[in-house]
Design an enzyme around this catalytic site. Structure first.
Site, mmCIF file in Angstrom:
data_model
loop_
_atom_site.group_PDB
_atom_site.id
_atom_site.type_symbol
_atom_site.label_atom_id
_atom_site.label_comp_id
_atom_site.label_asym_id
_atom_site.label_seq_id
_atom_site.Cartn_x
_atom_site.Cartn_y
_atom_site.Cartn_z
ATOM 1 C CG PHE B 8 63.754 17.197 40.348
ATOM 2 C CD1 PHE B 8 64.823 16.424 39.933
ATOM 3 C CD2 PHE B 8 63.423 17.191 41.703
ATOM 4 C CE1 PHE B 8 65.549 15.654 40.832
ATOM 5 C CE2 PHE B 8 64.153 16.428 42.618
ATOM 6 C CZ PHE B 8 65.219 15.651 42.181
ATOM 7 C CB THR B 77 61.143 21.133 31.060
ATOM 8 O OG1 THR B 77 61.334 21.415 29.672
ATOM 9 C CG2 THR B 77 62.285 21.736 31.869
ATOM 10 C CD GLU B 130 69.391 7.342 20.829
ATOM 11 O OE1 GLU B 130 68.285 7.089 20.337
ATOM 12 O OE2 GLU B 130 70.458 7.258 20.189
ATOM 13 C CB VAL B 133 62.972 8.894 19.052
ATOM 14 C CG1 VAL B 133 62.186 7.886 18.220
ATOM 15 C CG2 VAL B 133 62.773 10.295 18.496
ATOM 16 N N GLY B 135 62.797 5.881 24.103
ATOM 17 C CA GLY B 135 63.412 5.589 25.399
ATOM 18 C C GLY B 135 64.840 5.087 25.265
ATOM 19 N N GLY B 187 49.521 4.203 35.920
ATOM 20 C CA GLY B 187 50.475 5.265 35.577
ATOM 21 C C GLY B 187 51.025 5.127 34.174
ATOM 22 C CD GLU B 190 51.106 11.735 31.444
ATOM 23 O OE1 GLU B 190 50.717 12.404 32.409
ATOM 24 O OE2 GLU B 190 52.258 11.284 31.346
ATOM 25 C CE LYS B 205 57.981 9.043 21.858
ATOM 26 N NZ LYS B 205 57.229 8.012 22.572
#
Lengths: 177, 314
Positions: B8, B77, B130, B133, B135, B187, B190, B205
């Protein structure tokens, strides 16, 4: 132009820098028409200006190596700044970027080592950031040779590895068919 | 469809928020700490509010979610390399119970592709990925539609963080460290950026794409990877003088995976801007396909997940 290059048409990208004044583009198109080049496209991004205040323009043409030579001489004769000529699968050159700490002290050794492998460096430029004593980057212009692109890059990688340099090669425009 | 969402974070939350308008009902929801299960449909706003306040979503667990009554598990996750746990186990459990799975997790599909395919072959559930790789860009479905055997190779810019950093360094002659801090503030990167700028994300990917081309056999350890940490703005300045820029390029073939920074003509299709991605698919008979679009983030990743859900319904 070497005698063994066949005089058959090929596609070239001619990168130019034009003064920001009326009529400049016509000066470019004139010689292409005069010497029989086939104009494929003209690329100019509006508002794009070089640090020296010129307008960068890329012209794609199709012509023979002989015609290209005449066109380039005519352009240079009209004080048009020809920055780069790329393409021409008959004998393409390439650029490659090296970065690392040992460039400045070893650039002549690197060029000599490449020459012994029949990779001819026809031009290079080095930059060092003002706050660094060793870290530098160098761009090499490699002339066309009988080896393929990947073989040339492999050889450059090997020599750069001896000096602990990173090699950033150009993306391969010819993908596997 | 009745969907259960495992994970989440940004992606899981976006999927939950958009599920209803895409015709789905969220019947189970879990993060790393707790789960909520409600066969009549979960109150998403309440769950988002709990998450924001760092409160438990409910009094259930991930095991309760996996055993609940749902049609499709949305596995969103975090990605871990190596054994790709716990995502691998969630996917395995759901598939073996006969559920369909849609995952956005690169870990299992790159590191344990062969095992996952074996599980799929021995159960009734289907798996789609899908969102792993590029988005929202339909890369995997395009390869699938054309048939992997008709694809020679795929290469592209597949990490928005690295691309953002390289483009901004180039445009403004800023240092790598400066732009990295900006990217972290926005953002886009990371706190630990090594996964992105070190080329690992791109490589995962590409491993997935090579696995699709070869029907498995590859993991991250097969990839040759060089990141962008050593790219300085004076290197970019030199490239610029030659009308080129630098992009982190990933290449997938049946022979392996290469990730490294490359010189790219500044008007080239690979010189994508900001966090955009491009995948160039070299096909046997259909020529070269260039697919460009937003490659990461909650919205684009959720869009890919909903597209997969739609494919499962056909």
């Amino acid at each position: 132009m070497s005698a063994n290059v066949p005089n058959v048409p090929d596609a070239y990208t001619v990168s130019l820098e034009l003064a920001d004044k009326p009529g400049e583009l016509l000066q470019v198109l004139g010689p292409i028409a005069t010497y029989g080049g086939n104009l494929l496209s003209i690329f100019h991004e509006r508002g794009d200006i070089t640090p020296r205040g010129n307008i960068p323009v890329e012209v794609d043409i199709q012509c023979s190596p002989g015609q290209l030579e005449s066109i380039l001489s005519a352009l240079q004769g009209s004080d048009i700044d020809v920055v780069r000529v790329a393409g021409g699968s008959n004998n393409p050159g390439m650029i490659v970027l090296l970065t690392g700490g040992s460039i400045v002290n070893n650039i002549s050794n690197i060029i000599s080592a490449l020459t012994t492998l029949s990779i001819r460096v026809i031009d290079f430029s080095v930059t060092m950031p003002p706050n660094s004593s060793t870290e530098a980057s160098c761009i090499l212009h490699i002339s066309g040779n009988s080896k393929g692109t990947s073989e040339t890059i492999d050889s450059i990688n090997k020599i750069a590895g001896n000096y602990d340099l990173h090699v950033i090669s150009i993306i391969d425009q010819e993908v596997e068919k | 469809m009745k969907i259960a969402i495992a994970g989440f974070g940004s992606v899981g939350q976006t999927v939950a928020r958009l599920a209803h308008q895409n015709g789905h009902s969220v019947v189970a929801l879990a993060d790393s700490k707790s789960a909520i299960i409600d066969s009549s449909g979960i109150d998403i706003n309440a769950a988002l509010s709990s998450k924001k306040k760092k409160l438990p979503l409910g009094d259930g667990s991930m095991s309760d979610l996996l055993e609940s009554d749902y049609d499709v598990l949305i596995e969103a996750t975090p990605t871990f390399i190596g054994d790709a746990e716990p995502a691998f186990n969630y996917i395995k459990t759901a598939l073996e119970m006969g559920h369909d799975v849609v995952t956005a997790n690169k870990g299992p599909m790159a590191e344990r592709y062969d095992e996952i395919q074996n599980i799929c072959n021995g159960c009734n559930g289907s798996l789609r990925f899908e969102a792993t790789v590029g988005g929202a860009i339909p890369i995997i479905s395009t390869i699938e539609d054309m048939d992997p055997q008709n694809i020679i190779s795929i290469r592209g810019v597949l990490n928005g963080t690295s691309n953002f950093i390289l483009e901004r360094m180039d445009a403004k002659s800023l240092s790598y460290d400066h732009v990295l801090l900006e990217a972290q503030d926005l953002g886009v990167a990371e706190t630990d950026p090594s996964f992105d700028v070190g080329g690992i994300d791109t490589a995962l990917k590409c491993v997935i794409l090579s696995n699709i081309l070869s029907d498995g056999g590859f993991s991250l350890s097969d990839a040759k990877i060089e990141g962008i940490e050593h790219i300085s703005n004076h290197a970019l300045d030199l490239a610029k003088k030659e009308s080129h820029t630098i992009r982190l390029i990933g290449e997938s073939t049946r022979d392996g995976i290469h990730v490294s920074p490359k010189l790219v003509p500044k008007n080239d299709v690979f010189a994508v801007r900001g966090t955009q991605n491009i995948a160039q698919i070299n096909t046997k008979n259909g020529g070269i396909l260039d697919l460009i679009g937003p490659g990461a983030g909650g919205g684009p990743t959720a869009a890919a997940i909903f597209a997969d859900l739609k494919r499962l319904q056909v």
